[in-house]
Design a protein around this motif. Structure first.
Motif, PDB file in Angstrom:
ATOM      1  N   VAL A 174      -4.411 -10.085   0.075  1.00 26.38           N
ATOM      2  CA  VAL A 174      -5.591  -8.526  -0.562  1.00 26.38           C
ATOM      3  C   VAL A 174      -5.239  -9.024  -1.702  1.00 26.38           C
ATOM      4  CG1 VAL A 174      -6.697  -6.661   0.161  1.00 26.38           C
ATOM      5  CG2 VAL A 174      -5.957  -7.869   2.166  1.00 26.38           C
ATOM      6  N   LEU A 234      -3.002  -5.008   6.110  1.00 26.38           N
ATOM      7  CA  LEU A 234      -2.965  -5.966   4.682  1.00 26.38           C
ATOM      8  C   LEU A 234      -2.208  -7.175   5.178  1.00 26.38           C
ATOM      9  CD1 LEU A 234      -3.013  -3.839   1.666  1.00 26.38           C
ATOM     10  CD2 LEU A 234      -4.921  -3.639   3.508  1.00 26.38           C
ATOM     11  N   VAL A 293      -0.071  -8.297  -1.539  1.00 30.14           N
ATOM     12  CA  VAL A 293      -1.452  -7.732  -1.727  1.00 30.14           C
ATOM     13  C   VAL A 293      -0.831  -7.243  -3.136  1.00 30.14           C
ATOM     14  CG1 VAL A 293      -2.110  -5.192  -1.497  1.00 30.14           C
ATOM     15  CG2 VAL A 293      -1.000  -6.580   0.288  1.00 30.14           C
TER      16      VAL A 293
END
Length: 430
Positions: free
Chosen positions: A382, A379, A404
């Motif tokens: 995100v 990721l 994230v």
């Protein structure tokens, strides 16, 4: 297509040319906006009744590199077989309707229009089989009439599909377009709507471009997938608007072979079941790029689905610049799609990357088969709202905690600003 959509397509084409998307795309071809044939071979006029024979005759007798042009009016037809190099050009103001008569599509077993153990009893409305070149162009419409009563019945194709679901059988309904063992197929601009079953299904296709399509079916029209590349390679779907009653796009890799080198670039998906890979992936799906995608109100967003009855290796999948809104499962990477499934084909998802992904609420699911077959996901930037929830099981997730949001379970992090609000322009443009 709406005026706003056409304006967005034009702006997207210009922007895409500026950044040269072919340099990153997983489709190994250099893909440019298709150009319609310069020569029109035949211009059939609508008869007001059954135009099948006249349309098929025009397709059969036109040489490769030319087009059969349907001008303004309503055409009604049964199944059509395309020829190598011949383009079906649906002009502005023209609509080609599929006649809702099961007998026209039946494969000779008397099953089309019925519920049975298998769902392969109907021929498609338009078929490309062992063809090279050609395709479908134009600003007109191909309408499968999935919501019209089937001849000899008060039931529609869609009602048949819903009844089959309740009875535990398979509906025998025709796909709108089937592309089999074909090469270098091109669709441009046309609207496909109201398919009785899948809108476009592909099997062993090498080289296909779908540019500027509109695909439209009601949200409750069962099994009306938008575009399903299966056992195929070097496929691009771009600048298109897709909303359906099932998967907007579903990349499949069943027993017929692997699917790889697929680019899904600059698209908008309305209602439907999302951007899917699976559920059949036993032959392997790889080298897939999903970039500049808006998913607005799809039940699932970015979805990889399989189970031990049809699992395989899914690898090298990149999702980049994705905007999600109003999704129940914005991310759903699941190796237990059918928890009751039995078999030894264990799904393995690895080298899955999400970069610059924005969303609002919903469940963020990543579930591997077991510890030995854990998901491998990276990721980068995100961000979802603080109401979104991570559901991780047998998943190895690589990420910087500051990148994230909400934080991954068991990892410290601060709530980041953003969410889908950073995508407001992407949704507004559509």
């Amino acid at each position: 297509m709406t005026k706003r959509f056409r304006e967005w397509v034009l702006l997207s084409i210009v922007a895409s040319m500026a950044v040269c998307p072919a340099a990153k795309a997983q489709d190994r071809r250099v893909v440019a906006e298709p150009v319609a044939p310069h020569t029109v071979c035949d211009r059939p006029a609508p008869s007001g009744t059954n135009d099948t024979a006249r349309l098929q005759d025009a397709i059969d007798h036109c040489p490769g590199g030319t087009a059969v042009y349907l001008g303004r009016g309503e055409f009604r037809s049964g199944p059509l077989e395309m020829k190598s190099g011949v383009t079906l050009w649906i002009g502005r103001g023209a609509t080609l309707f599929a006649m809702p008569e099961p007998a026209l599509y039946d494969r000779g077993r008397g099953q089309c229009g019925r519920i049975a153990g298998k769902g392969d009893g109907c021929r498609p409305f338009i078929r490309f089989s062992k063809t090279r070149g050609g395709g479908i162009y134009g600003d007109g419409i191909i309408d499968g009439r999935g919501g019209a009563p089937i001849a000899g019945s008060t039931e529609t194709w869609w009602q048949l599909a819903r009844r089959a679901q309740g009875e535990g059988g398979n509906q025998n309904a025709p796909r709108l377009i089937q592309i089999d063992h074909a090469q270098d197929i091109t669709f441009h601009g046309v609207t496909l709507r109201n398919a009785p079953n899948f809108h476009v299904a592909m099997n062993r296709v090498e080289g296909a471009t779908f540019w500027g399509l509109t695909i439209d079916a009601p949200a409750d029209a069962r099994n009306t997938d938008g575009i399903d590349p299966g056992a195929s390679q070097d496929v691009t779907i771009t600048h298109s608007f897709i909303r359906t009653g099932d998967d907007n796009v579903a990349i499949k890799a069943g027993d017929n072979g692997p699917t790889r080198h697929i680019s899904i670039v600059d698209n908008y998906f309305g209602w439907g079941h999302g951007m899917s890979i699976g559920s059949e992936v036993n032959s392997g799906a790889s080298d897939i790029l999903v970039r500049d995608l808006a998913l607005d109100g799809t039940t699932s967003g970015l979805r990889i689905k399989s189970d031990v009855s049809r699992g395989g290796l899914v690898e090298r999948v990149t999702y980049e610049n994705v905007c999600l809104r109003g999704n129940r499962w914005p991310i759903a990477f699941d190796t237990k799609y059918d928890p009751r499934a039995q078999g030894t084909r264990i799904p393995v998802y690895r080298q899955i990357a999400l970069r610059h992904v924005r969303g609002d609420n919903g469940a963020l699911l990543m579930r591997g088969a077991d510890e030995r077959h854990a998901l491998d996901v990276t990721l980068e930037d995100v961000r979802f709202s603080d109401a979104a929830t991570w559901q991780l099981e047998n998943a190895n997730v690589t990420a910087n905690h500051s990148d994230v949001s909400p934080p991954l379970p068991g990892r410290a992090g601060e709530q980041l600003s953003g969410g889908w609000k950073g995508c407001a322009k992407a949704f507004h443009n559509w």
